[in-house]
Write a protein that holds these residues in place. Structure first.
Motif, PDB file in Angstrom:
ATOM      1  N   SER A 184       0.803  -1.231  -0.148  1.00  0.00           N
ATOM      2  CA  SER A 184       0.035  -0.025   0.030  1.00  0.00           C
ATOM      3  C   SER A 184       1.177   0.914  -0.197  1.00  0.00           C
ATOM      4  CB  SER A 184      -0.949   0.441   1.163  1.00  0.00           C
ATOM      5  OG  SER A 184      -0.168  -0.353   2.343  1.00  0.00           O
ATOM      6  N   TRP A 185       2.379   1.545   0.131  1.00  0.00           N
ATOM      7  CA  TRP A 185       3.502   2.735   0.452  1.00  0.00           C
ATOM      8  C   TRP A 185       3.729   2.329  -0.802  1.00  0.00           C
ATOM      9  CZ3 TRP A 185       8.179   0.913   0.217  1.00  0.00           C
ATOM     10  CH2 TRP A 185       8.121   0.046   0.429  1.00  0.00           C
ATOM     11  N   GLY A 186       3.003   2.128  -2.373  1.00  0.00           N
ATOM     12  CA  GLY A 186       3.828   1.746  -3.479  1.00  0.00           C
ATOM     13  C   GLY A 186       2.494   3.228  -3.605  1.00  0.00           C
ATOM     14  N   TRP A 187       1.561   3.115  -3.678  1.00  0.00           N
ATOM     15  CA  TRP A 187      -0.133   3.648  -4.332  1.00  0.00           C
ATOM     16  C   TRP A 187       0.263   4.845  -4.742  1.00  0.00           C
ATOM     17  CZ3 TRP A 187      -4.886   0.874  -1.781  1.00  0.00           C
ATOM     18  CH2 TRP A 187      -4.527  -0.324  -1.700  1.00  0.00           C
ATOM     19  N   ILE A 188       1.164   5.277  -3.512  1.00  0.00           N
ATOM     20  CA  ILE A 188       0.818   7.344  -4.289  1.00  0.00           C
ATOM     21  C   ILE A 188       1.794   7.544  -4.735  1.00  0.00           C
ATOM     22  CG2 ILE A 188       2.350   9.064  -2.911  1.00  0.00           C
ATOM     23  CD1 ILE A 188       0.646   8.894  -0.034  1.00  0.00           C
ATOM     24  N   GLY A 189       3.413   6.241  -4.743  1.00  0.00           N
ATOM     25  CA  GLY A 189       3.730   6.625  -6.212  1.00  0.00           C
ATOM     26  C   GLY A 189       3.498   6.266  -7.058  1.00  0.00           C
ATOM     27  N   CYS A 190       2.717   5.648  -7.047  1.00  0.00           N
ATOM     28  CA  CYS A 190       2.015   4.383  -8.828  1.00  0.00           C
ATOM     29  C   CYS A 190       0.570   6.109  -9.589  1.00  0.00           C
ATOM     30  CB  CYS A 190       1.411   3.345  -7.957  1.00  0.00           C
ATOM     31  SG  CYS A 190       0.389   3.121  -9.538  1.00  0.00           S
ATOM     32  N   LEU A 191       0.017   6.104  -8.261  1.00  0.00           N
ATOM     33  CA  LEU A 191      -0.940   7.093  -8.633  1.00  0.00           C
ATOM     34  C   LEU A 191       0.237   8.695  -9.227  1.00  0.00           C
ATOM     35  CD1 LEU A 191      -3.938   7.146  -6.923  1.00  0.00           C
ATOM     36  CD2 LEU A 191      -3.487   6.962  -8.889  1.00  0.00           C
ATOM     37  N   THR A 192       0.612   9.078  -8.491  1.00  0.00           N
ATOM     38  CA  THR A 192       2.040   9.937  -9.049  1.00  0.00           C
ATOM     39  C   THR A 192       2.566  10.475 -10.442  1.00  0.00           C
ATOM     40  OG1 THR A 192       2.101  10.529  -6.526  1.00  0.00           O
ATOM     41  CG2 THR A 192       3.138  11.999  -8.099  1.00  0.00           C
ATOM     42  N   ALA A 240       0.927   5.603   3.186  1.00  0.00           N
ATOM     43  CA  ALA A 240       0.349   4.798   2.448  1.00  0.00           C
ATOM     44  C   ALA A 240      -0.994   5.399   2.624  1.00  0.00           C
ATOM     45  CB  ALA A 240      -0.023   3.162   3.293  1.00  0.00           C
ATOM     46  N   PRO A 241      -1.585   5.815   1.490  1.00  0.00           N
ATOM     47  CA  PRO A 241      -3.300   5.853   2.045  1.00  0.00           C
ATOM     48  C   PRO A 241      -4.176   4.766   2.000  1.00  0.00           C
ATOM     49  CG  PRO A 241      -2.913   6.177  -0.464  1.00  0.00           C
ATOM     50  CD  PRO A 241      -1.738   5.067   0.554  1.00  0.00           C
ATOM     51  N   GLU A 242      -4.622   4.860   3.724  1.00  0.00           N
ATOM     52  CA  GLU A 242      -5.210   3.721   3.730  1.00  0.00           C
ATOM     53  C   GLU A 242      -6.514   5.177   4.542  1.00  0.00           C
ATOM     54  OE1 GLU A 242      -3.674   1.204   6.860  1.00  0.00           O
ATOM     55  OE2 GLU A 242      -2.133   0.681   4.788  1.00  0.00           O
ATOM     56  N   THR A 243      -7.418   4.410   5.627  1.00  0.00           N
ATOM     57  CA  THR A 243      -8.245   5.412   5.406  1.00  0.00           C
ATOM     58  C   THR A 243      -6.892   6.803   6.344  1.00  0.00           C
ATOM     59  OG1 THR A 243      -8.388   4.629   7.719  1.00  0.00           O
ATOM     60  CG2 THR A 243     -10.157   4.189   6.285  1.00  0.00           C
ATOM     61  N   ILE A 244      -6.474   6.955   6.663  1.00  0.00           N
ATOM     62  CA  ILE A 244      -5.803   8.366   6.471  1.00  0.00           C
ATOM     63  C   ILE A 244      -5.043   7.609   6.009  1.00  0.00           C
ATOM     64  CG2 ILE A 244      -7.227   9.061   8.674  1.00  0.00           C
ATOM     65  CD1 ILE A 244      -4.244   7.539   9.991  1.00  0.00           C
TER      66      ILE A 244
END
Ligand code: HEM
Length: 494
Positions: A49-57, A473-477
């Motif tokens: 999940s901590w790779g998602w912000i990078g993927c979206l960016t 990681a963008p979880e609920t927060i």
């Protein structure tokens, strides 16, 4: 066999219709190329999940600031970091509805303020707004102070260690604060490790997070283990809130207005629950279920958000000793007795530099990294027609790090908020903006200032050794998957 073929055929037809509709409306909106059936989901599934912000960016850097992401076989979402779309959506009463992951919250929070829509939301918002007036918030400063004293004692035990993960300690403190503020009772989360209520709050938050990032379609949720864990947790959580409401209701029927004044003439503290018990909508008192929805909403929305904000602010300070010194100087100008001071609301309002620091921490690490909306009508903007029903993710995290709006975006510079008239309220949105913004933001700011003021007066915050790179990681927060580590030194006060 025949059933499977029919189901597959039906799914394909729905998929085809939805794809046709979306391509008709959104053909000019760029985005990563979807794979048949899986859309873009596989890109995320292979990452933690901590790779998602990078993927979206990366998607946004490649395709543009507003993109279409195919987040499943049948669903697409618009993700944006564009000020124009933020402003258009957040400022309008026409676009206040939420769907998607927000529905996962309903088993716990019902349709309280966070999750309700339409007329119900409008009436609840009108009813609850006065509860967050400064005169009411004065009730809570003593709670902030008492609870943070325990937190400080816990931190004192960590002095001198190379590395301490502060996030679990902060989270228990903010849980204690919101519980006492919302329900008027102490749950002692910081001292009683085995509180069933605290454990179940944590279980629910982790299940919600897992559901948000799970590839399993919501229809299949009742067949998962989490569904049964959730049922057990909700039994405890709802029974707990119900019991407190019941007790408070009985106490209130025996009390007159004067009973809220104690024998030294001081007003007794009112919790949000007491205000709800006195509230009416269209002249009618709220039902027990209505009250429970709102109390549970405050519990959910008011603890992880503040916990994330306090933890990331402490982390940012640990690597900026010069900013800490300015903060400490501000504290010495406000308080004579730095060790034992109990900040009042006027003193908290005097902490102007601390406010800039918190704002900057919430820019780099917004507790709520996304804001979701579902369009209830077509929206036309700059020649693009966004169709009714479209889920839109306002990507606050990326907006706050967009160099177009915040030069040197990765640098921690509280001074950028010095001149508030230069900050666009739809570009800097940690508390969202417009009619559906955070109702608890003044409460949150006071809580953050009160607790951080005490931290700064007691400790020097240092980077952990070895220095930690956060796994955001963008979880609920917004969380850091490898914790939030710092080191602590007792502050010498001369
Ligand atoms: C640093 C702390 C906080 C941050 C960053 C924050 C941020 C936000 C954001 C971004 C929203 C909009 C969410 C959305 O539309 O999806 C929101 C809504 C909300 N917040 Fe906060 N929040 C904080 C603390 C609190 C606290 C302490 C409370 C309660 C005491 C609270 C109660 C609520 C409620 C009830 C809503 C829903 C408002 C509505 O839909 O009308 N929040 N918050």
């Amino acid at each position: 066999m025949i059933t499977s073929v029919v189901v597959a055929l039906l799914l394909f037809i729905v998929y085809y219709i939805i794809s046709r509709k979306n391509s008709k409306y959104l053909k000019n909106v760029p985005g990563p190329k979807p794979i048949f059936f899986f859309g873009n989901v596989l890109d995320f599934l292979v990452l933690p999940s901590w790779g998602w912000i990078g993927c979206l960016t990366n998607y946004m850097d490649t395709y543009g600031s507003t993109i279409i992401v195919h987040d499943g076989p049948l669903s697409i979402g618009l993700v944006t970091r564009e000020a124009k779309l933020f402003e258009h959506i957040l400022s309008s009463y026409a676009f206040i509805n939420k769907d998607g992951p927000y529905t996962y919250l309903q088993s716990w929070l019902g349709t309280g303020l966070l999750t309700s829509v339409g007329t119900k939301w409008k009436k609840r918002r009108r009813m609850l707004t006065p509860s967050f007036h400064f005169s009411i918030l004065d009730n809570f400063v003593e709670i902030f102070d008492n609870v943070s004293n325990i937190f400080i004692k816990k931190l004192e035990r960590e002095i001198g260690k190379d590395s301490v993960d502060i996030s679990p300690l902060v989270s228990l403190m903010t849980l204690d604060i919101i519980c006492e503020a919302a329900m008027g009772i102490k749950i002692n989360a910081q001292s009683e490790k085995n509180s069933e209520y605290v454990q179940k709050v944590k279980v629910m938050c982790s299940i919600l997070t897992e559901r948000m990032i799970s590839p399993i379609h919501p229809i299949l949720y009742p067949f998962t283990i989490n569904y049964f864990r959730e049922k057990r947790a909700l039994k405890v959580l709802h029974a707990h809130t119900d019991k407190i409401i019941e007790t408070r209701m009985n106490e209130q029927t025996d009390k007159s207005e004067d009973d809220y004044t104690d024998n030294v003439g001081k007003k007794q503290r009112l919790a949000f629950l007491d205000l709800l018990l006195k509230s009416t909508i269209d002249g009618e008192p709220l039902s027990r279920l209505d009250i429970r929805e709102e109390v549970d909403t405050f519990m959910f929305e008011g603890h992880d958000t503040t916990s994330s904000a306090i933890s990331f602010t402490m982390y940012a300070l640990s690597t900026h000793p010069e900013i800490q010194e300015k903060l400490f100087l501000e504290q010495t100008n406000i308080f004579e007795d730095l060790r034992n001071a109990k900040p009042s609301i006027p003193q908290l309002q005097e902490m102007k530099y601390l406010e800039l620091v918190i704002k900057e921490a919430l820019r780099l690490y917004p507790s709520v990294p996304f804001n979701g909306r579902t369009l209830t009508e077509d929206l036309e903007l700059d020649g693009v027609l966004y169709p009714k029903g479209l889920n839109i993710m306002l990507f606050t995290f990326a907006m706050h790090r967009n160099p177009e709006y915040f030069p040197d975006p990765l640098e921690f510079k509280p001074e950028r908020f010095q001149d508030s008239s230069r900050v666009n309220p739809y570009v800097y949105v940690p508390f969202s903006a417009g009619p559906r913004n955070c109702i608890g933001q003044k409460f949150a700011m006071l809580e953050l200032k009160s607790t951080l003021s005490k931290v700064i007066r007691t400790f020097e915050l240092l980077p952990a050794s070895p220095v930690q790179d956060l796994q955001l990681a963008p979880e609920t927060i917004l969380v850091s998957k490898n914790g939030i580590h710092i080191s602590l030194k007792k502050r010498i006060i001369v």
